[in-house]
Enzyme design. Structure first.
Site, short mmCIF file in Angstrom:
data_model
loop_
_atom_site.label_atom_id
_atom_site.label_comp_id
_atom_site.label_asym_id
_atom_site.label_seq_id
_atom_site.Cartn_x
_atom_site.Cartn_y
_atom_site.Cartn_z
N LYS A 38 0.80 -1.22 0.00
CA LYS A 38 0.00 0.00 0.00
C LYS A 38 0.84 1.28 0.00
O LYS A 38 0.42 2.31 0.53
CB LYS A 38 -0.97 0.02 1.19
CG LYS A 38 -1.83 -1.25 1.31
CD LYS A 38 -2.70 -1.47 0.09
CE LYS A 38 -3.40 -2.82 0.08
NZ LYS A 38 -4.40 -3.03 1.10
N ASP B 172 -9.13 -3.32 -4.58
CA ASP B 172 -8.73 -2.67 -3.34
C ASP B 172 -8.22 -1.28 -3.69
O ASP B 172 -7.14 -1.14 -4.27
CB ASP B 172 -7.64 -3.49 -2.65
CG ASP B 172 -7.24 -2.95 -1.29
OD1 ASP B 172 -7.48 -1.75 -1.03
OD2 ASP B 172 -6.68 -3.71 -0.48
#
Length: 390
Positions: free
Chosen positions: A217, A291
């Site tokens: 991320k 996501d």
């Protein structure tokens, strides 16, 4: 004022009744009226495994751009692309870029590499122990691979990168993950491998499952160099005639602008030399159940251009860390599945096609925004299409 207690039902928490009870508590606590949050068409019962404490849905409008002609190894033909966004002018800009690319023969897309990582760190009392451990890992790679792959039907361990800092030995497990994005898959597989290492390696070394070298991320240079998810290239030759007619720009001026923009990106320490890959990917990710936090890694884009002797213009975009899925996660939720089905990309065996589409859409956006800046209609387009003010 007493702290509010959020209602939970361990037996069946995914019902309209439980969602309404939670909204009521939130309204009483804050004074906010959650009328629109509570209006949704999906069955809460399908959300188990996707969200906790469900109260409703955030309704992001979806527009469509295209058709976009793609000449890929997995995505081939014309595609109408759903984009979920609240930024006025965005869909129109991508639509213009898609028209340009399609009229110039389409976008050629190529998947170069695939790998998803988990990066544990092992701790030792000295640097020599850490070094010797690295050699032990190489000698026992087959058994480590067997331990990792015992946890998954589709994941395959490609190799293990190794990096040492003092008495720390960072291992970067590299996997293929089928049609899943793979972060959870690789976490489970790598934990099994690390447990095997701890049990069988002399000294039973200590480890943490993520030493942050997997860079979940967040953008990183190691991903740019070594790939995370998929490394995908989208390229096209833009004719001088089409650039003049559709974008109202000259290829020579466009090439000069690219030198300015690329130098500016280096000066700023940007994550790549592209213009705004995050716009395409965020809109696609939200529409198709990806996501959304993976945009942080996926948006790194490397643009490469040539002014050809013919006067035409070659343009490519490389996405070195594109993380997408067509199965699992949020991809099976009702609206997200419909958007993937619109692209012919829902379910097993379709992730490479979807990756190629993502890269092609990014290239469409790069061309359109660059032309808007160069022709000085960037601000005017936002004023005309992007004004939604009380």
């Amino acid at each position: 004022m007493a702290s509010p207690r959020i209602p939970r039902n361990p037996g069946d928490d995914y019902t309209r009744s439980m969602a309404a009870q939670r909204r009521q508590v939130l309204s009483e606590h804050s004074g906010a009226v959650l009328a629109y949050v509570g209006r949704y068409s999906i069955d809460p019962g399908v959300l188990r495994g996707n969200i906790e404490g469900f109260i409703g849905a955030a309704q992001v409008p979806i527009g469509v751009a295209g058709p976009l002609l793609i000449n890929g190894e997995y995505a081939s033909g014309e595609f109408l692309v759903p984009l979920a966004t609240t930024e006025g002018s965005l869909v129109a800009s991508y639509n213009r870029g898609m028209r340009l690319l399609s009229e110039c023969g389409g976008v050629t897309t190529t998947i170069v590499e695939e790998s998803m990582q988990r990066g544990p760190a092992f701790r030792f009392d000295s640097s020599r122990e850490a070094r010797d451990f690295g050699r032990w890992v190489l000698d026992n790679l087959a058994a480590i691979r067997a331990a990792a792959e015992s946890t998954t039907r589709v994941g395959r361990l490609l190799d293990i990168g190794q990096y040492q800092v003092g008495p720390l030995r960072y291992l970067r497990f590299n996997y293929t993950t089928g049609d899943a994005a793979g972060q959870n898959l690789t976490g489970k597989a790598t934990r099994a491998a690390c447990e095997w290492i701890r049990d069988h390696c002399p000294g039973h070394p200590r480890y943490v499952l993520s030493g942050n070298v997997d860079t979940d991320k967040k953008h990183s240079q190691i991903n740019t160099l070594l790939t995370r998810g998929r490394r995908v290239v989208a390229e096209a030759v833009l004719s001088a005639e089409a650039l003049h007619r559709i974008m109202r720009v000259d290829p020579v001026e466009l090439f000069r602008w690219r030198q300015v923009a690329m130098t500016g990106a280096v000066l700023a320490g940007a994550s790549g030399t592209g213009v705004h890959a995050a716009n395409a990917l965020a809109a696609l990710f939200i529409a198709t159940g990806q996501d959304a936090a993976n945009v942080a890694e996926s948006h790194a884009a490397l643009s490469y251009t040539q002014l050809l002797d013919s006067g035409d213009y070659y343009w490519s975009v490389t996405l070195p860390a594109l993380i997408v899925a067509t199965y699992g996660g949020g991809t099976g939720l009702p609206t997200q599945r419909e958007c993937l089905e619109l692209l012919g990309c829902y379910g097993p065996g379709r992730v490479r096609a979807f990756a190629e589409i993502c890269a092609a859409v990014v290239l469409a956006g790069e061309t359109s925004l660059a032309a808007a800046v160069l022709h000085d209609d960037w601000v005017a387009a936002h004023e005309r299409l992007g004004r939604n003010r009380p």
